[in-house]
Design a protein around this motif. Structure first.
Motif, PDB file in Angstrom:
ATOM      1  N   SER A 106      43.927  48.240  50.228  1.00  0.00           N
ATOM      2  CA  SER A 106      42.660  48.463  49.539  1.00  0.00           C
ATOM      3  C   SER A 106      41.658  47.373  49.904  1.00  0.00           C
ATOM      4  O   SER A 106      41.999  46.351  50.517  1.00  0.00           O
ATOM      5  CB  SER A 106      42.882  48.468  48.021  1.00  0.00           C
ATOM      6  N   LEU A 107      40.396  47.594  49.510  1.00  0.00           N
ATOM      7  CA  LEU A 107      39.364  46.571  49.676  1.00  0.00           C
ATOM      8  C   LEU A 107      39.570  45.459  48.651  1.00  0.00           C
ATOM      9  O   LEU A 107      40.151  45.681  47.587  1.00  0.00           O
ATOM     10  CB  LEU A 107      37.978  47.181  49.495  1.00  0.00           C
ATOM     11  N   THR A 108      39.081  44.270  48.978  1.00  0.00           N
ATOM     12  CA  THR A 108      39.173  43.131  48.079  1.00  0.00           C
ATOM     13  C   THR A 108      37.816  42.873  47.446  1.00  0.00           C
ATOM     14  O   THR A 108      36.808  42.746  48.168  1.00  0.00           O
ATOM     15  CB  THR A 108      39.639  41.866  48.834  1.00  0.00           C
ATOM     16  N   VAL A 109      37.779  42.812  46.120  1.00  0.00           N
ATOM     17  CA  VAL A 109      36.523  42.577  45.402  1.00  0.00           C
ATOM     18  C   VAL A 109      35.991  41.192  45.743  1.00  0.00           C
ATOM     19  O   VAL A 109      36.739  40.207  45.788  1.00  0.00           O
ATOM     20  CB  VAL A 109      36.734  42.702  43.875  1.00  0.00           C
ATOM     21  N   GLY A 110      34.689  41.112  45.998  1.00  0.00           N
ATOM     22  CA  GLY A 110      34.053  39.843  46.325  1.00  0.00           C
ATOM     23  C   GLY A 110      34.111  39.470  47.790  1.00  0.00           C
ATOM     24  O   GLY A 110      33.590  38.425  48.177  1.00  0.00           O
ATOM     25  N   ARG A 111      34.727  40.307  48.626  1.00  0.00           N
ATOM     26  CA  ARG A 111      34.869  40.020  50.051  1.00  0.00           C
ATOM     27  C   ARG A 111      34.069  41.033  50.870  1.00  0.00           C
ATOM     28  O   ARG A 111      34.046  42.216  50.559  1.00  0.00           O
ATOM     29  CB  ARG A 111      36.337  40.067  50.450  1.00  0.00           C
ATOM     30  N   THR A 192      31.335  43.954  44.415  1.00  0.00           N
ATOM     31  CA  THR A 192      31.105  42.821  43.522  1.00  0.00           C
ATOM     32  C   THR A 192      31.184  43.288  42.079  1.00  0.00           C
ATOM     33  O   THR A 192      30.759  44.403  41.746  1.00  0.00           O
ATOM     34  CB  THR A 192      29.722  42.195  43.773  1.00  0.00           C
ATOM     35  N   GLU A 193      31.719  42.432  41.219  1.00  0.00           N
ATOM     36  CA  GLU A 193      31.773  42.733  39.791  1.00  0.00           C
ATOM     37  C   GLU A 193      30.351  42.759  39.243  1.00  0.00           C
ATOM     38  O   GLU A 193      29.596  41.810  39.427  1.00  0.00           O
ATOM     39  CB  GLU A 193      32.604  41.691  39.043  1.00  0.00           C
ATOM     40  N   SER A 194      29.985  43.859  38.568  1.00  0.00           N
ATOM     41  CA  SER A 194      28.623  43.987  38.048  1.00  0.00           C
ATOM     42  C   SER A 194      28.590  44.037  36.533  1.00  0.00           C
ATOM     43  O   SER A 194      27.551  44.314  35.940  1.00  0.00           O
ATOM     44  CB  SER A 194      27.954  45.247  38.618  1.00  0.00           C
ATOM     45  N   LYS A 202      32.720  47.390  35.870  1.00  0.00           N
ATOM     46  CA  LYS A 202      31.952  48.060  36.909  1.00  0.00           C
ATOM     47  C   LYS A 202      31.954  47.186  38.154  1.00  0.00           C
ATOM     48  O   LYS A 202      31.883  45.967  38.066  1.00  0.00           O
ATOM     49  CB  LYS A 202      30.506  48.300  36.465  1.00  0.00           C
ATOM     50  N   ARG A 203      32.027  47.832  39.307  1.00  0.00           N
ATOM     51  CA  ARG A 203      31.920  47.110  40.567  1.00  0.00           C
ATOM     52  C   ARG A 203      30.850  47.777  41.421  1.00  0.00           C
ATOM     53  O   ARG A 203      30.946  48.959  41.739  1.00  0.00           O
ATOM     54  CB  ARG A 203      33.258  47.100  41.291  1.00  0.00           C
ATOM     55  N   LYS A 204      29.842  47.007  41.755  1.00  0.00           N
ATOM     56  CA  LYS A 204      28.762  47.530  42.588  1.00  0.00           C
ATOM     57  C   LYS A 204      29.191  47.474  44.050  1.00  0.00           C
ATOM     58  O   LYS A 204      29.804  46.502  44.494  1.00  0.00           O
ATOM     59  CB  LYS A 204      27.482  46.717  42.379  1.00  0.00           C
ATOM     60  N   ALA A 205      28.854  48.522  44.782  1.00  0.00           N
ATOM     61  CA  ALA A 205      29.230  48.608  46.193  1.00  0.00           C
ATOM     62  C   ALA A 205      27.987  48.670  47.070  1.00  0.00           C
ATOM     63  O   ALA A 205      27.119  49.525  46.869  1.00  0.00           O
ATOM     64  CB  ALA A 205      30.099  49.837  46.438  1.00  0.00           C
TER      65      ALA A 205
END
Length: 290
Positions: A106-111, A192-194, A202-205
């Motif tokens: 999976s993708l890594t949040v913040g990266r 990114t965590e929004s 929520k995570r903004k993409a």
């Protein structure tokens, strides 16, 4: 030299009296490959692809790569067959509409993340969609037609769900038929965590979709609700379509087109180098569409 090899070792390696045991399962698979358009064994694949050096090169590269950098067999529709160490997805079932498969990692949040897929499809009609989704997206659905999923479709649309309904937003000319044969599709994404509310995560993409290194569309207003992992996702409608995962930083071709700034990483955490000398020509590949 041969003189340096101990006699016992030489006999163990070259003794003609050693019984050779034939792998019956492999022999049967090889025999079946001779009459199949979807081979599983390396010799069968080479025979079928002997007139297509581009796909043969991708197939060899995929077989030498780690299965963990490919598609996930447990997150794969039964109508899709995975070959080449799970790096090649082939639509093998005629009935039904879209069939979907997700990546293993999976993708890594913040990266800042990037991955590519090489699309090699037949001339038969039907679409191909590359995008992102959580495991909430059923494997029988087109990526983007359910919440928490978004797709870049060969119809020339960005597909996503708005207020419970699929929305198709045109971004340019249709990339269908022969125009999508032999193309590399790249996806650059930053999650990114929004929201600081743990009950309403929520995570903004921020996403950019590329075809052969050319930026086609930017999406900066999409949000994934909840805390489920987000995976690179492929949806196939085209019959006999074949798509290869290029999730390793060593296999990516168009990293020079990525935005400048902070480091960008592949799914396994390896840094993607923009100054990479990888080109279709340097890898022995020819990508016909521009």
């Amino acid at each position: 030299s041969l003189e340096d090899i101990p006699a016992a070792t030489a006999r163990a390696r070259f003794d003609p009296t050693v019984t050779v045991v034939e792998d019956a399962a492999y022999a049967a698979a090889l025999k079946n490959d001779l009459d199949s358009s979807l081979p599983r064994t390396a010799p069968g694949k080479a025979l079928v692809l002997q007139s297509d050096p581009t796909e043969l090169a991708y197939s060899v590269s995929a077989r030498l790569s780690r299965p963990s950098l490919g598609f996930d067999p447990s997150e794969c529709h039964e109508g899709i067959m995975l070959t080449d160490s799970n790096h090649c997805a082939i639509r093998a079932q005629e009935r039904g509409l879209y069939k979907t498969v997700r990546s293993k990692l999976s993708l890594t949040v913040g990266r800042r993340s990037y991955f590519e897929m090489f699309v090699h499809r037949s001339s038969s009609a039907g679409g191909i969609c590359v995008g992102l989704s959580t495991r909430e997206l059923p494997l029988s659905c087109l990526c983007g037609t359910r919440p928490n999923s978004i797709g870049f479709n060969t119809s020339g649309n960005v597909v996503r769900t708005v207020h419970g309904n699929p929305e198709y937003t045109p971004f340019g000319d249709e990339h269908s038929g022969h125009h999508m044969t032999g193309c590399s599709v790249g996806v650059f994404c930053v999650l990114t965590e929004s929201s600081e509310d743990t009950l309403l995560c929520k995570r903004k993409a921020f996403m950019q979709f590329f075809v052969n290194g050319v930026l086609m569309v930017t999406v900066d207003d999409f949000e994934f609700l909840g805390s489920m992992d987000v995976f690179p996702t492929l949806s196939l409608f085209a019959r006999d379509a074949r798509v290869y995962s290029l999730f390793s930083a060593d296999h990516m071709i168009h990293s020079k087109s990525l935005p400048e700034g902070e480091p960008i990483y592949a799914l396994d955490g390896e840094q993607v180098h923009r100054e990479s000398d990888n080109t279709p020509q340097s890898l022995g590949l020819e990508i016909p569409c521009g």
